[in-house]
Design an enzyme around this catalytic site. Structure first.
Site, PDB file in Angstrom:
ATOM      1  N   HIS A  93      51.121  42.449  57.640  1.00  0.00           N
ATOM      2  CA  HIS A  93      51.201  42.915  56.245  1.00  0.00           C
ATOM      3  C   HIS A  93      52.657  42.955  55.760  1.00  0.00           C
ATOM      4  O   HIS A  93      53.195  44.027  55.448  1.00  0.00           O
ATOM      5  CB  HIS A  93      50.541  44.297  56.096  1.00  0.00           C
ATOM      6  CG  HIS A  93      50.158  44.601  54.676  1.00  0.00           C
ATOM      7  ND1 HIS A  93      49.086  45.389  54.334  1.00  0.00           N
ATOM      8  CD2 HIS A  93      50.717  44.208  53.487  1.00  0.00           C
ATOM      9  CE1 HIS A  93      49.004  45.483  53.008  1.00  0.00           C
ATOM     10  NE2 HIS A  93      49.981  44.769  52.480  1.00  0.00           N
TER      11      HIS A  93
ATOM     12  N   GLU B 261      44.255  48.527  59.360  1.00  0.00           N
ATOM     13  CA  GLU B 261      45.685  48.306  59.648  1.00  0.00           C
ATOM     14  C   GLU B 261      46.313  49.605  60.132  1.00  0.00           C
ATOM     15  O   GLU B 261      45.910  50.666  59.649  1.00  0.00           O
ATOM     16  CB  GLU B 261      46.404  47.824  58.380  1.00  0.00           C
ATOM     17  CG  GLU B 261      45.898  46.481  57.892  1.00  0.00           C
ATOM     18  CD  GLU B 261      46.624  45.982  56.632  1.00  0.00           C
ATOM     19  OE1 GLU B 261      47.606  46.628  56.207  1.00  0.00           O
ATOM     20  OE2 GLU B 261      46.203  44.969  56.073  1.00  0.00           O
TER      21      GLU B 261
ATOM     22  N   ARG C 198      43.861  41.846  50.342  1.00  0.00           N
ATOM     23  CA  ARG C 198      43.503  43.024  51.138  1.00  0.00           C
ATOM     24  C   ARG C 198      42.448  42.588  52.142  1.00  0.00           C
ATOM     25  O   ARG C 198      41.585  41.754  51.832  1.00  0.00           O
ATOM     26  CB  ARG C 198      42.920  44.147  50.255  1.00  0.00           C
ATOM     27  CG  ARG C 198      43.946  44.900  49.422  1.00  0.00           C
ATOM     28  CD  ARG C 198      44.869  45.784  50.278  1.00  0.00           C
ATOM     29  NE  ARG C 198      45.833  46.532  49.496  1.00  0.00           N
ATOM     30  CZ  ARG C 198      47.094  46.147  49.240  1.00  0.00           C
ATOM     31  NH1 ARG C 198      47.551  44.998  49.709  1.00  0.00           N
ATOM     32  NH2 ARG C 198      47.904  46.926  48.538  1.00  0.00           N
TER      33      ARG C 198
HETATM   34  P1  NAP Z   1      47.136  41.005  39.492  1.00  0.00           P
HETATM   35  O1  NAP Z   1      48.182  40.371  38.635  1.00  0.00           O
HETATM   36  O2  NAP Z   1      46.369  42.160  38.963  1.00  0.00           O
HETATM   37  O3  NAP Z   1      46.130  39.842  39.935  1.00  0.00           O
HETATM   38  C1  NAP Z   1      44.879  40.063  40.524  1.00  0.00           C
HETATM   39  C2  NAP Z   1      43.937  38.996  40.006  1.00  0.00           C
HETATM   40  O4  NAP Z   1      42.732  39.064  40.737  1.00  0.00           O
HETATM   41  C3  NAP Z   1      43.598  39.174  38.533  1.00  0.00           C
HETATM   42  O5  NAP Z   1      43.953  37.988  37.869  1.00  0.00           O
HETATM   43  C4  NAP Z   1      42.081  39.408  38.524  1.00  0.00           C
HETATM   44  O6  NAP Z   1      41.550  38.736  37.391  1.00  0.00           O
HETATM   45  C5  NAP Z   1      41.657  38.758  39.834  1.00  0.00           C
HETATM   46  N1  NAP Z   1      40.425  39.320  40.378  1.00  0.00           N
HETATM   47  C6  NAP Z   1      40.132  40.610  40.605  1.00  0.00           C
HETATM   48  N2  NAP Z   1      38.901  40.727  41.137  1.00  0.00           N
HETATM   49  C7  NAP Z   1      38.413  39.469  41.240  1.00  0.00           C
HETATM   50  C8  NAP Z   1      37.189  38.933  41.722  1.00  0.00           C
HETATM   51  N3  NAP Z   1      36.221  39.702  42.180  1.00  0.00           N
HETATM   52  N4  NAP Z   1      37.037  37.585  41.702  1.00  0.00           N
HETATM   53  C9  NAP Z   1      38.012  36.778  41.224  1.00  0.00           C
HETATM   54  N5  NAP Z   1      39.197  37.226  40.763  1.00  0.00           N
HETATM   55  C10 NAP Z   1      39.387  38.566  40.766  1.00  0.00           C
HETATM   56  O7  NAP Z   1      47.762  41.509  40.853  1.00  0.00           O
HETATM   57  P2  NAP Z   1      48.933  40.846  41.722  1.00  0.00           P
HETATM   58  O8  NAP Z   1      50.207  41.517  41.411  1.00  0.00           O
HETATM   59  O9  NAP Z   1      48.837  39.357  41.639  1.00  0.00           O
HETATM   60  O10 NAP Z   1      48.482  41.352  43.180  1.00  0.00           O
HETATM   61  C11 NAP Z   1      47.204  41.021  43.693  1.00  0.00           C
HETATM   62  C12 NAP Z   1      46.907  41.824  44.932  1.00  0.00           C
HETATM   63  O11 NAP Z   1      47.661  41.325  46.026  1.00  0.00           O
HETATM   64  C13 NAP Z   1      47.310  43.315  44.865  1.00  0.00           C
HETATM   65  O12 NAP Z   1      46.337  44.106  44.207  1.00  0.00           O
HETATM   66  C14 NAP Z   1      47.459  43.679  46.315  1.00  0.00           C
HETATM   67  O13 NAP Z   1      46.247  44.189  46.830  1.00  0.00           O
HETATM   68  C15 NAP Z   1      47.789  42.351  46.983  1.00  0.00           C
HETATM   69  N6  NAP Z   1      49.180  42.328  47.473  1.00  0.00           N
HETATM   70  C16 NAP Z   1      49.404  42.152  48.796  1.00  0.00           C
HETATM   71  C17 NAP Z   1      50.692  42.131  49.280  1.00  0.00           C
HETATM   72  C18 NAP Z   1      50.967  41.936  50.744  1.00  0.00           C
HETATM   73  O14 NAP Z   1      51.928  42.500  51.241  1.00  0.00           O
HETATM   74  N7  NAP Z   1      50.187  41.130  51.441  1.00  0.00           N
HETATM   75  C19 NAP Z   1      51.777  42.277  48.409  1.00  0.00           C
HETATM   76  C20 NAP Z   1      51.518  42.440  47.058  1.00  0.00           C
HETATM   77  C21 NAP Z   1      50.212  42.465  46.595  1.00  0.00           C
HETATM   78  P3  NAP Z   1      40.128  39.117  36.763  1.00  0.00           P
HETATM   79  O15 NAP Z   1      40.182  40.572  36.469  1.00  0.00           O
HETATM   80  O16 NAP Z   1      40.017  38.230  35.560  1.00  0.00           O
HETATM   81  O17 NAP Z   1      39.109  38.772  37.770  1.00  0.00           O
END
Ligand code: NAP
Length: 324
Positions: free
Chosen positions: A284, A266, A237
């Protein structure tokens, strides 16, 4: 059709038809004027909402009297005021997993494009500037066998680690708030503090969810720790990164390049980033393939129907309350 559903963004045509066969459906249409006013009116007697990409909170939901579920066609849920939804016992559902591989593909596309300067050299070639064999001014960075630092080894982070480790023989570092030994072991990934990761990585990819800890996680001090040949990629994000600090890091060549899919604001219409040749800017599109967007819409539909039918949805953000 005793239940009403509000569609608050564009939705896959087939899924919209499925909805219309089951519910009374109202669609928010930005061409019809102020979107928040439309939402306030439409949610008054709505049972469910489905869509993506809109801020939904007390301001535009306070008229809802029987809303039971908001089904987001996204995995990220930072657009929704979760505390407010919890207080009103409104379910929030999302679409994890089905978009993981597609988004990791895009993250890798940004790594490759920024490192090998693909869009820049494409413009250069089409602009007739290829007059002799390319020289150092057009050289990029190798990717294979380099160090990939992943901030947020979650679903997408792990799919990215898989590509780096197995596909490109990369050394994988990661940083999370909590270590992920099981996931890390698969890719021989090494846990690092954030400063360590920033100092040691050739490629740094942000794949965290946006939360109070990850907001503005990468700023001036963090860019200062990166190596001059580092490539920085953000698919998470926009608000995770201080965009002004990133612009400065790119302008002053404190880092080699960046690849971005997400921005603080955005759609991005104007930005200093647009004047820089060492940044790849995408609109995005992490999950934006026909197959994946269809799967996301289907999962969001299934989640919505489950809640309205009184059964447990497959993916919820706030599974706090039982049906009643
Ligand atoms: P996920 O499985 O929940 O992974 C997010 C990871 O981030 C978790 O392992 C979490 O672990 C870690 N995290 C959270 N806060 C943190 C911090 N301050 N420092 C270090 N690590 C941190 O989610 P996902 O499915 O992989 O998706 C991740 C994100 O990508 C989504 O929430 C979304 O915002 C974004 N996304 C973007 C697109 C796009 O179109 N560009 C598409 C899909 C998703 P811990 O809790 O252990 O820290």
């Amino acid at each position: 059709m005793d239940k009403k559903v509000v569609v608050f963004s564009q939705l896959n045509r087939e899924i919209l038809t499925q909805l219309e066969q089951k519910y009374e459906v109202a669609v928010v249409d930005p061409r019809q004027g102020d979107v928040n006013q439309q939402i306030l009116k439409l949610v008054e007697n709505a049972d469910g909402m489905i869509g993506a990409g809109r801020l939904l909170n007390e301001t535009n939901l306070h008229t809802a009297e029987r809303l039971k579920v908001i089904s987001s066609v996204s995995v990220g849920y930072d657009n929704y005021d979760l505390n407010y939804l919890n207080s009103k016992k409104i379910w929030l559902c999302n679409t994890p997993h089905v978009l993981t591989e597609t988004t990791a593909d895009l993250a890798f596309t940004l790594i490759l494009s920024a490192a090998r300067r693909v869009p820049e050299l494409d413009r250069w070639t089409k602009g007739g500037q290829w007059k002799r064999t390319v020289a150092t001014a057009q050289f990029g960075q190798d990717i294979h066998a380099k160090t990939l630092g992943i901030i947020g080894l979650g679903n997408i982070g792990a799919a990215l680690a898989k590509r780096g480790h197995y596909g490109f023989g990369m050394n994988i570092l990661y940083h999370n708030r909590h270590e992920k030994p099981e996931s890390a072991q698969v890719f021989n990934a090494q846990y690092c503090t954030l400063p360590e990761l920033l100092k040691k990585s050739d490629f740094i990819v942000v794949a965290v969810d946006l939360n109070t800890d990850s907001k503005a996680l990468i700023g001036k001090d963090e860019f200062a720790l990166m190596q001059p040949h580092a490539v920085f990629v953000n698919i998470a994000r926009g608000s995770v990164v201080d965009e002004n600090a990133l612009v400065q890091a790119l302008k002053t060549e404190q880092i080699f390049a960046a690849g971005l899919d997400v921005y603080a604001s955005e759609p991005l219409q104007e930005s200093e980033l647009f004047d820089l040749s060492n940044v790849v800017t995408l609109p995005h599109i992490g999950s934006a393939t026909a197959e994946t967007r269809k799967k996301m819409a289907q999962l969001a539909y299934d989640n919505l129907v489950s809640v309205l039918d009184g059964t447990l949805p497959e993916a919820t953000v706030n599974p706090l309350f039982s049906h009643n």
